[in-house]
Design an enzyme around this catalytic site. Structure first.
Site, PDB file in Angstrom:
ATOM      1  N   CYS A 248       0.770  -1.256  -0.055  1.00 20.76           N
ATOM      2  CA  CYS A 248       0.017   0.108   0.083  1.00 20.76           C
ATOM      3  C   CYS A 248       0.842   1.245   0.087  1.00 20.76           C
ATOM      4  CB  CYS A 248      -0.796  -0.008   1.371  1.00 20.76           C
ATOM      5  SG  CYS A 248      -1.998  -1.367   1.430  1.00 20.76           S
TER       6      CYS A 248
ATOM      7  N   ARG B  14       1.564   1.777  -5.945  1.00 20.15           N
ATOM      8  CA  ARG B  14       1.690   0.603  -4.737  1.00 20.15           C
ATOM      9  C   ARG B  14       0.436  -0.145  -4.616  1.00 20.15           C
ATOM     10  NH1 ARG B  14       6.405   1.707  -2.122  1.00 20.15           N
ATOM     11  NH2 ARG B  14       5.675   0.408  -0.364  1.00 20.15           N
TER      12      ARG B  14
ATOM     13  N   TRP C 169      -3.670  -1.851  -1.562  1.00 17.74           N
ATOM     14  CA  TRP C 169      -3.871  -3.083  -2.112  1.00 17.74           C
ATOM     15  C   TRP C 169      -4.228  -3.995  -0.991  1.00 17.74           C
ATOM     16  CZ3 TRP C 169      -1.438  -8.011  -1.923  1.00 17.74           C
ATOM     17  CH2 TRP C 169      -1.428  -8.702  -3.139  1.00 17.74           C
TER      18      TRP C 169
ATOM     19  N   ASN D 282       0.642  -0.003   6.046  1.00 14.90           N
ATOM     20  CA  ASN D 282       1.146  -0.698   5.004  1.00 14.90           C
ATOM     21  C   ASN D 282       1.962  -1.950   5.519  1.00 14.90           C
ATOM     22  OD1 ASN D 282       2.223  -1.418   2.665  1.00 14.90           O
ATOM     23  ND2 ASN D 282       3.833  -0.472   2.889  1.00 14.90           N
ATOM     24  N   GLY D 283       1.323  -3.382   5.312  1.00 13.38           N
ATOM     25  CA  GLY D 283       2.001  -4.329   5.465  1.00 13.38           C
ATOM     26  C   GLY D 283       0.992  -5.576   6.198  1.00 13.38           C
TER      27      GLY D 283
ATOM     28  N   GLU E 265      10.520 -13.742 -19.671  1.00 13.49           N
ATOM     29  CA  GLU E 265       9.925 -12.358 -19.614  1.00 13.49           C
ATOM     30  C   GLU E 265       9.083 -11.886 -20.308  1.00 13.49           C
ATOM     31  OE1 GLU E 265      10.388 -10.596 -16.933  1.00 13.49           O
ATOM     32  OE2 GLU E 265       9.954  -8.363 -17.814  1.00 13.49           O
TER      33      GLU E 265
ATOM     34  N   LYS F 117       5.591 -10.549 -19.109  1.00 11.66           N
ATOM     35  CA  LYS F 117       4.774  -9.042 -19.399  1.00 11.66           C
ATOM     36  C   LYS F 117       3.629  -9.068 -20.283  1.00 11.66           C
ATOM     37  CE  LYS F 117       6.923  -7.225 -17.680  1.00 11.66           C
ATOM     38  NZ  LYS F 117       8.002  -7.175 -17.104  1.00 11.66           N
TER      39      LYS F 117
ATOM     40  N   GLU G 190       0.667 -10.042 -17.695  1.00  7.05           N
ATOM     41  CA  GLU G 190       0.346  -9.092 -16.542  1.00  7.05           C
ATOM     42  C   GLU G 190      -0.345  -8.035 -16.927  1.00  7.05           C
ATOM     43  OE1 GLU G 190       3.452  -7.558 -14.022  1.00  7.05           O
ATOM     44  OE2 GLU G 190       4.761  -7.697 -15.832  1.00  7.05           O
TER      45      GLU G 190
ATOM     46  N   HIS H  41       6.459 -32.214 -25.583  1.00  4.42           N
ATOM     47  CA  HIS H  41       6.202 -33.075 -24.415  1.00  4.42           C
ATOM     48  C   HIS H  41       4.861 -33.070 -23.723  1.00  4.42           C
ATOM     49  CE1 HIS H  41      10.081 -34.936 -25.030  1.00  4.42           C
ATOM     50  NE2 HIS H  41      10.628 -33.810 -25.357  1.00  4.42           N
TER      51      HIS H  41
ATOM     52  N   LYS I 193       3.174  -2.748  -7.138  1.00  6.36           N
ATOM     53  CA  LYS I 193       4.222  -2.286  -7.724  1.00  6.36           C
ATOM     54  C   LYS I 193       5.325  -3.123  -6.870  1.00  6.36           C
ATOM     55  CE  LYS I 193       7.717  -0.686 -10.326  1.00  6.36           C
ATOM     56  NZ  LYS I 193       7.920  -1.553 -11.636  1.00  6.36           N
TER      57      LYS I 193
HETATM   58  C1  F6R Z   1       6.713  -7.626 -13.322  1.00  4.38           C
HETATM   59  C2  F6R Z   1       7.116  -7.282 -12.017  1.00  4.38           C
HETATM   60  C3  F6R Z   1       7.369  -8.180 -10.639  1.00  4.38           C
HETATM   61  C4  F6R Z   1       8.504  -7.747 -10.069  1.00  4.38           C
HETATM   62  C5  F6R Z   1       8.661  -8.516  -8.576  1.00  4.38           C
HETATM   63  C6  F6R Z   1       9.916  -8.272  -8.111  1.00  4.38           C
HETATM   64  O1  F6R Z   1       6.678  -6.798 -14.279  1.00  4.38           O
HETATM   65  O2  F6R Z   1       7.434  -6.166 -11.989  1.00  4.38           O
HETATM   66  O3  F6R Z   1       7.688  -9.473 -11.207  1.00  4.38           O
HETATM   67  O4  F6R Z   1       9.657  -7.982 -10.757  1.00  4.38           O
HETATM   68  O5  F6R Z   1       7.507  -8.238  -7.906  1.00  4.38           O
HETATM   69  O6  F6R Z   1      10.065  -6.989  -7.434  1.00  4.38           O
HETATM   70  P1  F6R Z   1      11.309  -6.322  -7.251  1.00  4.38           P
HETATM   71  O7  F6R Z   1      12.128  -6.217  -8.198  1.00  4.38           O
HETATM   72  O8  F6R Z   1      10.954  -4.948  -6.739  1.00  4.38           O
HETATM   73  O9  F6R Z   1      11.718  -7.173  -5.960  1.00  4.38           O
END
Ligand code: F6R
Length: 605
Positions: A2, A27, A75, A99-100, A478, A482, A485, A501, A600
């Site tokens: 959050c 966030r 969140w 937050n937490g 990756e 991308k 998500e 397989h 994020k």
């Molecule tokens: C995907 C994405 C997440 C972060 C993951 C780790 O686009 O952003 O998969 O890579 O949550 O986050 P960090 O790098 O902040 O530890």
């Protein structure tokens, strides 16, 4: 997960809190609220489900001014997305944002007899009532007692009804920064909310209490002894956290990659070689380790997968990659001869932090690759290699990934040099190739319109597959993450040879397959695998070196990639993968920067 903010000072707190929440919205964006301390010292709550824009709308009618308040963008973890569960929460004389996660909230509910009092389903409201029960008119004393009851991770900003104009804050694990400026005193989950007002700030140390008045910010330990904060300076400006004409942060951040790579690489090049003297990373940790264990989550973990595929054959030592949330509950085979590399953009991901702590408890040397200065992972690692991506606001990570790779490539090169796998000339050539990847990325960014045109083949499909071998497989992971998500298209990455397989059963007419064929060593094999899916009707988008021999009819769309050394192909390739995801999301009219259910920085388990 959050975003929280507190402000007290001469300006209109409603405006400052709402602007700050817009900056912190990445966030979490399930709901948002503010608590404003009005001129008659009454505290007014305004809370709305949905985005900060809903809250802004709801605040329009408030004519009274306020100079002190708290804000929160949520969140959801404990309890659904409802107004009652939206912060701030009030309990008697206490108003707070959190937050937490308070893990022992259920026990606290019983111990403090809170059953009939709770208005929401949140652990945060339980915490507010615990604080209220302990409060005898002295905030510092009550907060010190309060935290001794809590298990979990938290950052709290609090107001006490009988201390109008003051804000208190405390943290354990979850991030918090604070600043005193000419415009007043601020505390927030991260810097993006503060930079319009100041460049000077401090990271609130864990288990320390911050007291904000409109004239000063005070810091105390849990014995209520005042301590001096360690001031830091922000190295980027307000512009870095703005869209600057781009329709979305994600597109802006894709464009920023070449610059971010230069900022990460060039200050660490001395006479053409990677040099970590200024980062205070001694060669001994690179030279003496007998294995490398890389730990991270999500995109950062994918950067680790690429690094593994690069490092192991070159360094000839075992390199393992673990998902942090798994690693932290395993009994890993690591010891004092292991170099554990932890990768995290935010430096706050809770699983990655726990993995770091576990690695340290085994006596391993820890090196973190982190973007956010002052973050917990950076502070707790033995050594840190900061990436210089600047703030990454879009929830989907782009520039953070490419700079993580740049940092890891440099570590690999330095290791090869100090361990004798490379002589000076080979290391210099490696660095030259790394720098050559930057114009290759720029060339790919220029191709955005052709990528935009091709996503029509994707956006109406429920599934997509990414295939490749070796390093290309690591890039595919990756690409698939991308796409899923931000476009919500189900996407899977497969080692190209593995598809038959089982998964090939899912390939039917027009199913999009994004095939990556940049690795010459396995190119012919990848082409055979493409043929296998083409024969089942797949729609093939092939990313391949511009000089590679590709027969007619093998793919429906070919995206030529500038010829770089195979090991560096990830840099141009990832731009295309990011653009595919970006335009698919735009094409489906989705919220590119704030995709559903995500946030994020994942500071809860
Ligand atoms: C995907 C994405 C997440 C972060 C993951 C780790 O686009 O952003 O998969 O890579 O949550 O986050 P960090 O790098 O902040 O530890």
């Amino acid at each position: 997960m959050c975003g929280i903010i507190g402000y007290t000072g001469p300006l209109d707190s409603k405006r400052i809190l709402l602007e700050g929440l817009s900056q912190l919205e990445y966030r979490g964006y399930d709901s948002a609220g503010v608590a404003l301390c009005m001129e008659n010292s009454r505290i007014r709550l305004i809370r709305h489900t949905g985005k900060v824009s809903n809250l802004k709308e709801g605040c329009r009618k408030i004519a009274e001014t306020s100079h002190c308040g708290l804000g929160h963008t949520r969140w959801a973890t404990h309890g659904g997305v409802t107004t009652e569960n939206t912060h701030p929460h009030q309990a008697g004389r206490i108003t707070l944002v959190h937050n937490g996660i308070i893990e022992n909230y259920h026990q606290l509910t019983l111990d403090f007899h809170l059953e009939g009092k709770l208005q929401s389903e949140t652990d945060s409201e339980v915490a507010a009532w615990v604080l209220e029960s302990l409060y005898e008119g002295r905030p510092l004393e009550a907060i010190s007692k309060f935290v001794s009851y809590l298990k979990g991770s938290y950052s709290f900003c609090m107001m006490f009804e009988d201390h109008p104009g003051e804000i208190y804050a405390i943290r354990s694990i979850s991030p918090l920064v604070a600043a005193y400026t000419r415009s007043g005193s601020f505390v927030a989950s991260d810097l993006t909310a503060l930079i319009p007002y100041t460049k000077q700030y401090f990271v609130v140390p864990e288990n320390h209490i911050v007291r904000l008045t409109s004239y000063k910010v005070h810091l105390y330990d849990l014995h209520q002894k005042e301590t001096i904060p360690e001031m830091m300076e922000v190295s980027w400006n307000t512009d870095a956290a703005m869209k600057n004409g781009f329709p979305h942060f994600m597109l802006k951040e894709i464009h920023e990659q070449p610059e971010a790579l230069k900022n990460t690489i060039l200050p660490r090049m001395v006479r053409g070689l990677p040099d970590f003297t200024d980062d205070q990373i001694p060669d001994s940790i690179l030279e003496q380790c007998s294995q490398i264990h890389i730990v991270a989550c999500g995109t950062a973990m994918h950067a680790g997968m690429v690094a593994r595929a690069l490092m192991e054959p070159l360094l000839r030592i075992p390199v393992t990659v673990s998902i942090a949330s798994e690693f932290r509950y395993e009994e890993p085979l690591i010891d004092s001869k292991t170099l554990v590399i932890v990768i995290s953009q935010s430096g706050e991901t809770i699983d990655t932090l726990a993995a770091l702590r576990l690695a340290k408890s085994y006596g391993a040397s820890t090196l973190s690759v982190v973007n956010v200065k002052g973050s917990t992972i950076a502070r707790e690692s033995d050594y840190v290699l900061f990436t210089h991506a600047g703030p990454e606001i879009a929830v989907a990570s782009t520039k953070a990934y490419s700079v993580q790779l740049a940092a890891l490539y440099m570590v690999c090169c330095r290791m090869a040099l100090v361990r004798g796998a490379y002589g000076h000339e080979e290391a210099e050539n490696f660095m030259k190739e790394l720098l050559d990847a930057i114009p290759a990325m720029e060339a790919m960014i220029e191709k955005r319109d052709s990528v935009k045109a091709l996503v029509t083949h994707l956006i109406n499909e429920p599934d997509a597959f990414f295939i490749g071998r070796g390093l290309d497989y690591a890039f595919s992971l990756e690409g698939a993450l991308k796409l899923k998500e931000i476009s919500y298209i189900h996407a899977e990455a497969y080692a190209a040879g593995e598809l038959k397989h089982g998964t090939i059963a899912l390939i039917t007419d027009q199913v999009p397959v994004i095939a990556i064929g940049t690795q010459k060593k396995v190119f012919a094999k990848t082409i055979s695998n493409i043929r296998e899916v083409k024969a089942r009707g797949a729609f093939i988008i092939l990313l391949v070196g511009e000089n590679s021999p590709v027969e007619d009819g093998i793919a429906d769309v070919i995206i030529p990639i500038p010829e770089v050394d195979d090991r560096f192909a990830v840099f141009p390739v990832v731009v295309i993968l990011q653009l595919i995801a970006y335009y698919a999301s735009v094409g489906k009219n989705l919220d590119v920067d704030q995709p559903r259910n995500l946030a994020k920085s994942v500071t809860v388990e």
